[in-house]
Write an enzyme that holds these catalytic residues in place. Sequence first.
Site, PDB file in Angstrom:
ATOM      1  N   THR A 290     -47.657 -25.848  30.378  1.00  0.00           N
ATOM      2  CA  THR A 290     -47.768 -27.162  31.012  1.00  0.00           C
ATOM      3  C   THR A 290     -48.849 -27.163  32.089  1.00  0.00           C
ATOM      4  O   THR A 290     -49.157 -28.213  32.646  1.00  0.00           O
ATOM      5  CB  THR A 290     -46.423 -27.563  31.648  1.00  0.00           C
ATOM      6  OG1 THR A 290     -45.998 -26.532  32.551  1.00  0.00           O
ATOM      7  CG2 THR A 290     -45.347 -27.743  30.571  1.00  0.00           C
TER       8      THR A 290
ATOM      9  N   LYS B 286     -44.531 -29.199  21.912  1.00  0.00           N
ATOM     10  CA  LYS B 286     -45.156 -27.875  21.813  1.00  0.00           C
ATOM     11  C   LYS B 286     -44.243 -26.889  21.091  1.00  0.00           C
ATOM     12  O   LYS B 286     -44.685 -26.154  20.210  1.00  0.00           O
ATOM     13  CB  LYS B 286     -45.514 -27.371  23.221  1.00  0.00           C
ATOM     14  CG  LYS B 286     -46.577 -28.222  23.916  1.00  0.00           C
ATOM     15  CD  LYS B 286     -47.026 -27.615  25.220  1.00  0.00           C
ATOM     16  CE  LYS B 286     -45.943 -27.635  26.280  1.00  0.00           C
ATOM     17  NZ  LYS B 286     -45.571 -29.020  26.676  1.00  0.00           N
ATOM     18  N   THR B 287     -42.973 -26.849  21.464  1.00  0.00           N
ATOM     19  CA  THR B 287     -42.032 -25.945  20.799  1.00  0.00           C
ATOM     20  C   THR B 287     -41.860 -26.320  19.337  1.00  0.00           C
ATOM     21  O   THR B 287     -41.807 -25.457  18.455  1.00  0.00           O
ATOM     22  CB  THR B 287     -40.672 -25.968  21.513  1.00  0.00           C
ATOM     23  OG1 THR B 287     -40.840 -25.584  22.883  1.00  0.00           O
ATOM     24  CG2 THR B 287     -39.691 -25.002  20.851  1.00  0.00           C
TER      25      THR B 287
ATOM     26  N   ARG C 245     -39.312 -36.516  23.684  1.00  0.00           N
ATOM     27  CA  ARG C 245     -38.037 -35.924  24.105  1.00  0.00           C
ATOM     28  C   ARG C 245     -37.205 -36.928  24.884  1.00  0.00           C
ATOM     29  O   ARG C 245     -35.989 -37.036  24.688  1.00  0.00           O
ATOM     30  CB  ARG C 245     -38.287 -34.671  24.959  1.00  0.00           C
ATOM     31  CG  ARG C 245     -36.989 -34.018  25.457  1.00  0.00           C
ATOM     32  CD  ARG C 245     -37.279 -32.844  26.350  1.00  0.00           C
ATOM     33  NE  ARG C 245     -37.961 -31.794  25.621  1.00  0.00           N
ATOM     34  CZ  ARG C 245     -38.604 -30.786  26.208  1.00  0.00           C
ATOM     35  NH1 ARG C 245     -38.672 -30.730  27.534  1.00  0.00           N
ATOM     36  NH2 ARG C 245     -39.195 -29.856  25.484  1.00  0.00           N
TER      37      ARG C 245
ATOM     38  N   ASP D  52     -43.322 -19.515  25.444  1.00  0.00           N
ATOM     39  CA  ASP D  52     -43.339 -20.750  26.213  1.00  0.00           C
ATOM     40  C   ASP D  52     -43.708 -20.452  27.662  1.00  0.00           C
ATOM     41  O   ASP D  52     -43.407 -19.369  28.175  1.00  0.00           O
ATOM     42  CB  ASP D  52     -41.952 -21.409  26.142  1.00  0.00           C
ATOM     43  CG  ASP D  52     -41.979 -22.863  26.564  1.00  0.00           C
ATOM     44  OD1 ASP D  52     -43.079 -23.424  26.694  1.00  0.00           O
ATOM     45  OD2 ASP D  52     -40.893 -23.437  26.774  1.00  0.00           O
TER      46      ASP D  52
END
Length: 342
Positions: free
Chosen positions: A161, A67-68, A220, A112
């Site tokens: 999330t 997402k980032t 990640r 975020d």
Amino acid sequence: MDDVRETGEPVDETELAIEGALRPASLAEFIGQQKVRGQMQLLLDAARIQQRSADHILLSGPPGLGKTTLAMIVAHEVGRPLRMSSGPAIQHAGDLAALLSSLMPGEVLFIDEVHRMARSAEEMLYLAMEDFRIDIMVGKGAGATSIPLDLAPFTLVGATTRSGMLPNPLRDRFGFTAHLEYYEPEELERVIERSAAMLGIAVPPGPRAEIARRSRGTPRIANRLLRRVRDYSIVHGNGRAADAAIVDAALELYDVDAIGLDRLDRAVLDALVRRFRGGPVGLGTLAVTVGEEADTIESVVEPYLVRIGFMGRTPRGRIAMPVAYAHLGVPTVDSVLGIDDL
């Protein structure tokens, strides 16, 4: 000061710098999420042709799926600066007003965990997203006055999330909503291959597949495991290659088993199966038993265990599924009961 991951694990600046270097810079470089990439490319291309700010974008999905990275890519694709903040940091309407009023025309604002913003800030954001305007209250009581303040057009990229916690008025103001899915092993192998080339270490197809299989469908985690494999190769090998033996030894050292469960995952399963006889057991009780925060169990451990069918959620609490017994080497529920329990 060290940053903190979703898991609560501290991360030093060097680790964050490496993660940043591994991020793709464009949608063409981004691996996986093919449908989302196509939708975002169309949205950004249309905005570029019409010479306007792109519609606001909401990205939802579990941690670690990009997402980032996608927010950074949006700014890169439209050729505008990126301003970054987070929901927990915006606890007053004044915080948001200061942030919005400082934006330059066309700038991309990334928030975020947008669902964790204060309610007063959320309500201010409604008007800002729709009309590029905010109302600032001056004074108190009967003498209070509302002063309208025009904002430069901007694109908001929100990440969450827990999309269910977003109020409907906020969710409806995003022009495009994308849900990021977990990655397939083949996609993770491509992520690992790209990252390994950037880190200067050769990882053959077999070891790449093994890392991908233990990465829980999350890029990640795949990149983090790859870096630990590289470290092991530097210390115990030549630092330039990682064969199957090095991969297995490195992941065993870091307590990552064949399906990606770590020490905390196995501790939760062990408590659920052996101590609570498969459940049901409350989340708080389970957290105290393993010595961890309930939020960590719920947001980090539980989603993966539920997704792979090891844990179930019921109105009475968490229960262990049959495959969890097999993974722990406990064939049946009866085998964890002592004679005195019968």
